[in-house]
Design an enzyme around this catalytic site. Structure first.
Site, mmCIF file in Angstrom:
data_model
loop_
_atom_site.group_PDB
_atom_site.id
_atom_site.type_symbol
_atom_site.label_atom_id
_atom_site.label_comp_id
_atom_site.label_asym_id
_atom_site.label_seq_id
_atom_site.Cartn_x
_atom_site.Cartn_y
_atom_site.Cartn_z
ATOM 1 N N ARG A 117 0.899 -1.157 0.000
ATOM 2 C CA ARG A 117 0.000 0.000 0.000
ATOM 3 C C ARG A 117 0.929 1.196 0.000
ATOM 4 N NH1 ARG A 117 -5.093 -2.395 0.914
ATOM 5 N NH2 ARG A 117 -4.946 -4.288 2.159
ATOM 6 N N ASP A 119 -12.379 -9.250 -0.906
ATOM 7 C CA ASP A 119 -13.581 -8.619 -0.332
ATOM 8 C C ASP A 119 -14.782 -8.632 -1.274
ATOM 9 O OD1 ASP A 119 -11.943 -8.015 1.813
ATOM 10 O OD2 ASP A 119 -11.502 -5.988 1.105
HETATM 11 P P1 ATP Z 1 -7.946 -4.354 -1.270
HETATM 12 O O1 ATP Z 1 -9.371 -4.229 -1.734
HETATM 13 O O2 ATP Z 1 -7.496 -5.757 -1.234
HETATM 14 O O3 ATP Z 1 -7.667 -3.600 -0.009
HETATM 15 P P2 ATP Z 1 -7.015 -2.129 -2.825
HETATM 16 O O4 ATP Z 1 -6.432 -2.036 -4.171
HETATM 17 O O5 ATP Z 1 -8.367 -1.480 -2.634
HETATM 18 O O6 ATP Z 1 -7.040 -3.659 -2.418
HETATM 19 P P3 ATP Z 1 -5.758 -0.005 -1.307
HETATM 20 O O7 ATP Z 1 -4.767 -0.043 -0.205
HETATM 21 O O8 ATP Z 1 -7.024 0.715 -1.082
HETATM 22 O O9 ATP Z 1 -6.006 -1.537 -1.739
HETATM 23 O O10 ATP Z 1 -5.055 0.648 -2.590
HETATM 24 C C1 ATP Z 1 -3.818 0.167 -3.052
HETATM 25 C C2 ATP Z 1 -2.914 1.300 -3.410
HETATM 26 O O11 ATP Z 1 -3.470 2.045 -4.508
HETATM 27 C C3 ATP Z 1 -2.707 2.347 -2.325
HETATM 28 O O12 ATP Z 1 -1.776 1.956 -1.373
HETATM 29 C C4 ATP Z 1 -2.197 3.520 -3.161
HETATM 30 O O13 ATP Z 1 -0.856 3.360 -3.487
HETATM 31 C C5 ATP Z 1 -3.035 3.398 -4.438
HETATM 32 N N1 ATP Z 1 -4.182 4.325 -4.365
HETATM 33 C C6 ATP Z 1 -5.325 4.179 -3.654
HETATM 34 N N2 ATP Z 1 -6.132 5.233 -3.811
HETATM 35 C C7 ATP Z 1 -5.479 6.097 -4.623
HETATM 36 C C8 ATP Z 1 -5.767 7.403 -5.167
HETATM 37 N N3 ATP Z 1 -6.912 8.025 -4.892
HETATM 38 N N4 ATP Z 1 -4.829 7.971 -5.960
HETATM 39 C C9 ATP Z 1 -3.676 7.354 -6.243
HETATM 40 N N5 ATP Z 1 -3.353 6.121 -5.764
HETATM 41 C C10 ATP Z 1 -4.225 5.506 -4.971
#
Ligand code: ATP
Length: 319
Positions: free
Chosen positions: A72, A127
């Site tokens: 992340r 999820d």
């Molecule tokens: P999971 O659903 O398994 O948690 P995810 O992809 O939703 O997976 P997140 O931690 O929410 O997991 O997002 C992963 C990464 O995407 C973040 O750590 C960040 O680097 C990037 N990211 C998230 N939101 C943004 C945003 N608004 N702008 C740029 N990068 C983002």
């Protein structure tokens, strides 16, 4: 399109490796060069990438986790972080990017696509909280793991005449609890999408106990209630010995199911085809058993709908 990169980001999900294999091999099949980015967007910022060949994805279709590593990245959420990543993409002459992850990962991908980088996203999250696709890669495997755990807990709970509160993952989405609860024959399923009624639960436990039921399994989605408070209430009011089981990270690991492997393989292959054919901003989905793609922004705007009728069926079958 000559060179693409691929990364895995956010929480890992079983089937990410199968998708990665499909991306790398489809790209090579198309005559493209592929770079694997290590540890999500952090690797993009740092230029931490390795050239992938056919054998670099050998023997991974059945493995959980992600061989590229995931992270992340807070830095990527900043303008400077995105600029650094764009710089690396330009310097390394990368023409397109495939990203594997959940909604946050797609938000990051949208930022790159808005700045001119062609991106294809593959939904990977246990999820299943993405509204634009029926299923995300990893969800069915996690659900299988939970259903298996419920069966095991049922054996021991029945032997001792106990209730068991099983807390499962899902963040704000109750799908893991719903699907595994139905498949595992749980007596009660508690999800964040439906207001929790403790009194109704206690009445149900008592009713079951009075008609000679030897156990009561409550599948509780994380954040939908406090497992220890529920357990205490059952012990006090229904006088049934109760245990709490927090399944935690075991839900993330393990060999992906056939369903997840096939979906991941199809999606990985489609991601490469989309970029190869000049598409610039696509999120891949499975809808009504068909692999399709939509603009990333539309994907992110689509509200996740909870399947209330499935919960009703589960409730009806667990009278
Ligand atoms: P999971 O659903 O398994 O948690 P995810 O992809 O939703 O997976 P997140 O931690 O929410 O997991 O997002 C992963 C990464 O995407 C973040 O750590 C960040 O680097 C990037 N990211 C998230 N939101 C943004 C945003 N608004 N702008 C740029 N990068 C983002």
């Amino acid at each position: 399109m000559k060179k693409i990169a691929v990364l895995t980001s956010g929480g890992d999900a079983p089937g990410m490796n199968a998708a990665l294999r499909a991306v790398v091999r489809s790209a090579i099949y198309r005559g493209l060069q592929v770079l694997g980015v290590k540890k999500g967007y952090n690797g993009l910022i740092e230029g931490n990438m390795v050239e992938m060949d056919v054998s670099s994805v050998a023997d991974i279709i059945h493995r959980g986790g992600t061989i590229l590593g995931t992270a992340r990245s807070d830095e990527f959420k900043t303008e400077e972080g995105i600029e650094k990543a764009l710089d690396k993409l330009r310097v390394l002459e990368i023409d397109g990017l495939v990203v594997l992850g959940g909604d946050g990962t797609m938000r990051g991908a949208l930022e790159l696509s808005k700045r001119g980088i062609p991106v294809a996203c593959i939904p990977c999250t246990i999820d299943n909280d993405l509204g634009y696709t029926d299923y995300a890669v990893g969800f069915m495997t996690a659900t299988e793991t939970v259903a298996d755990a419920i069966s095991r807990l049922r054996d021991t709970s029945s032997s001792h005449g106990r209730a068991n509160v099983v807390e499962v993952m899902g963040r704000r989405c109750g799908d893991i609890a719903l699907y595994s609860g139905l498949a595992g024959g749980a007596e009660t399923i508690v999800v964040p999408e439906v207001a929790f009624d403790l009194d109704a639960l206690l009445r149900k436990v008592l009713r079951g106990k009075n008609r000679g039921k030897r156990h009561h399994i409550i599948v509780l989605a994380e954040g939908a209630g406090n497992p220890y408070e529920i357990s205490e209430a059952i012990q006090k009011t229904a006088e049934m010995e109760t245990r709490v089981t927090i399944l935690g990270h075991v839900q993330r690991g393990g060999t992906p199911t056939v369903f997840d492997r096939i979906m991941a393989s199809q999606m990985g292959s489609m991601a490469v085809d989309l970029l190869y054919n000049g598409e610039k901003d696509r999120a891949i989905a499975i809808n009504c058993n068909k692999i399709v793609s939509v603009p990333i922004e539309d994907a992110l705007k689509t509200q996740k709908l909870f399947q209330h009728e499935l919960l009703e069926t589960a409730g009806m079958l667990a009278i």
